[in-house]
Design a protein around this motif. Structure first.
Motif, PDB file in Angstrom:
ATOM      1  N   THR A  89       0.809  -1.217   0.000  1.00 34.37           N
ATOM      2  CA  THR A  89       0.000   0.000   0.000  1.00 34.37           C
ATOM      3  C   THR A  89       0.845   1.270   0.000  1.00 34.37           C
ATOM      4  OG1 THR A  89      -0.114   0.118   2.424  1.00 34.37           O
ATOM      5  CG2 THR A  89      -1.824  -1.160   1.311  1.00 34.37           C
ATOM      6  N   THR A  90       0.249   2.317  -0.548  1.00 34.74           N
ATOM      7  CA  THR A  90       0.701   3.695  -0.363  1.00 34.74           C
ATOM      8  C   THR A  90      -0.531   4.467   0.087  1.00 34.74           C
ATOM      9  OG1 THR A  90       0.157   4.470  -2.585  1.00 34.74           O
ATOM     10  CG2 THR A  90       2.318   3.423  -2.303  1.00 34.74           C
ATOM     11  N   CYS A 136       7.474  -7.839  -1.924  1.00 37.75           N
ATOM     12  CA  CYS A 136       7.530  -6.709  -0.992  1.00 37.75           C
ATOM     13  C   CYS A 136       8.753  -5.832  -1.265  1.00 37.75           C
ATOM     14  CB  CYS A 136       7.561  -7.216   0.448  1.00 37.75           C
ATOM     15  SG  CYS A 136       6.034  -8.029   0.983  1.00 37.75           S
ATOM     16  N   LEU A 140       8.703  -1.879  -2.338  1.00 27.78           N
ATOM     17  CA  LEU A 140       9.237  -0.845  -1.451  1.00 27.78           C
ATOM     18  C   LEU A 140      10.446  -0.133  -2.051  1.00 27.78           C
ATOM     19  CD1 LEU A 140       8.971  -2.655   2.009  1.00 27.78           C
ATOM     20  CD2 LEU A 140       7.380  -1.007   1.005  1.00 27.78           C
ATOM     21  N   PRO A 148       5.520   7.494   1.220  1.00 32.80           N
ATOM     22  CA  PRO A 148       5.827   6.226   1.886  1.00 32.80           C
ATOM     23  C   PRO A 148       5.034   5.057   1.299  1.00 32.80           C
ATOM     24  CG  PRO A 148       4.341   7.533   3.229  1.00 32.80           C
ATOM     25  CD  PRO A 148       4.753   8.414   2.087  1.00 32.80           C
ATOM     26  N   THR A 150       4.116   0.784   2.125  1.00 31.64           N
ATOM     27  CA  THR A 150       4.094  -0.205   3.207  1.00 31.64           C
ATOM     28  C   THR A 150       3.798  -1.594   2.661  1.00 31.64           C
ATOM     29  OG1 THR A 150       3.367   1.426   4.841  1.00 31.64           O
ATOM     30  CG2 THR A 150       2.956  -0.886   5.361  1.00 31.64           C
ATOM     31  N   GLN A 166       5.128  -5.797   9.297  1.00 34.26           N
ATOM     32  CA  GLN A 166       4.783  -4.635   8.475  1.00 34.26           C
ATOM     33  C   GLN A 166       6.017  -3.762   8.335  1.00 34.26           C
ATOM     34  OE1 GLN A 166       1.198  -2.260   9.456  1.00 34.26           O
ATOM     35  NE2 GLN A 166       2.548  -0.471   9.477  1.00 34.26           N
ATOM     36  N   THR A 168       7.555  -0.259   6.492  1.00 33.43           N
ATOM     37  CA  THR A 168       7.234   0.986   5.791  1.00 33.43           C
ATOM     38  C   THR A 168       8.514   1.655   5.308  1.00 33.43           C
ATOM     39  OG1 THR A 168       5.231   1.329   7.110  1.00 33.43           O
ATOM     40  CG2 THR A 168       6.146   3.253   5.989  1.00 33.43           C
ATOM     41  N   VAL A 170      10.345   4.926   3.574  1.00 34.19           N
ATOM     42  CA  VAL A 170      10.168   6.376   3.459  1.00 34.19           C
ATOM     43  C   VAL A 170      11.270   6.942   2.572  1.00 34.19           C
ATOM     44  CG1 VAL A 170       8.997   6.610   5.670  1.00 34.19           C
ATOM     45  CG2 VAL A 170      11.489   6.703   5.582  1.00 34.19           C
ATOM     46  N   TRP A 175      13.698   2.944   7.826  1.00 35.89           N
ATOM     47  CA  TRP A 175      12.419   2.302   7.568  1.00 35.89           C
ATOM     48  C   TRP A 175      11.847   1.801   8.899  1.00 35.89           C
ATOM     49  CZ3 TRP A 175      12.705  -1.104   2.511  1.00 35.89           C
ATOM     50  CH2 TRP A 175      13.081  -0.276   1.445  1.00 35.89           C
TER      51      TRP A 175
END
Length: 205
Positions: A89-90, A136, A140, A148, A150, A166, A168, A170, A175
């Motif tokens: 997701t973003t 993933c 990312l 960001p 995730t 999880q 994330t 940036v 991270w």
């Protein structure tokens, strides 16, 4: 990743899993958010009809059974021993995938919000988690949909407690990794170069 092998709708998956009502099938239905429709006869009948029209199911004696690729998918989902729920997701986008593994193979489901999902065969065993980590990492580090960004992976196994991680990413700075069980987690910050390794370790716990 291979080309898409099969597309199936929500009601087709609901019908397929009802043909082999195992504990694994019930877990799969729950993950796909289809368990709430288990008693919906209209959806079951619709799924049965379209499976037959598409040549994915046929009468066998007094029963209607899945055939060909649909039979393979049904066997994997009803005998599954491991499930990976993957969310990428973003702030403006979301992708959901499920990797499901069994002793007879594994499949990857790309979930569509419109109820028509792509299903393709993948390697089972340890390769399934490696694929999830690869997806993933690409999402990312590639940041094709911006930052960001995730990635969340929830790992369920028949013989172990569920774990969730999880991560994330940036634009600048460390991270953020949140990991643990479904009821409690810890949050830690890591440099980007180290974060994916920590992400994998959390899911291997």
């Amino acid at each position: 990743m291979t080309d898409t092998e099969l597309r199936m709708t929500d009601h087709e998956l609901l019908t397929l899993l009802s043909m082999t009502p195992t504990e694994s099938a019930a877990v799969t239905l729950g993950l796909l958010r289809l368990d709430q429709h288990g008693d919906n006869e209209l959806l079951h009948n619709a799924g049965l009809t379209t499976l037959m029209v598409r040549g994915l199911a046929s009468p066998q004696g007094e029963k209607i059974v899945p055939v060909d690729k649909c039979a393979v998918v049904g066997t994997v989902l009803s005998q599954a021993q491991e499930w990976l729920e993957i969310k990428l997701t973003t702030p403006t986008s979301e992708h959901v995938l499920f990797a499901v593994g069994s002793n007879v193979g594994a499949v990857l489901l790309s979930i569509s919000p419109y109820g028509v999902h792509e299903i393709q065969p993948i390697e089972s065993g340890a390769a399934m988690l490696e694929l999830a980590l690869h997806l993933c990492n690409e999402y990312l580090t590639g940041a094709a949909e911006g930052l960001p960004a995730t990635a969340v992976v929830r790992r369920l196994r028949v013989d172990a407690e569920a774990v969730v991680a999880q991560l994330t990413a940036v634009e600048s700075g460390d991270w953020v990794l949140r990991s643990g069980t479904e009821s409690e987690f810890v949050e830690e910050n890591y440099p980007a170069a180290e974060a994916m390794g920590r992400f994998k370790a959390a899911l291997d716990a």
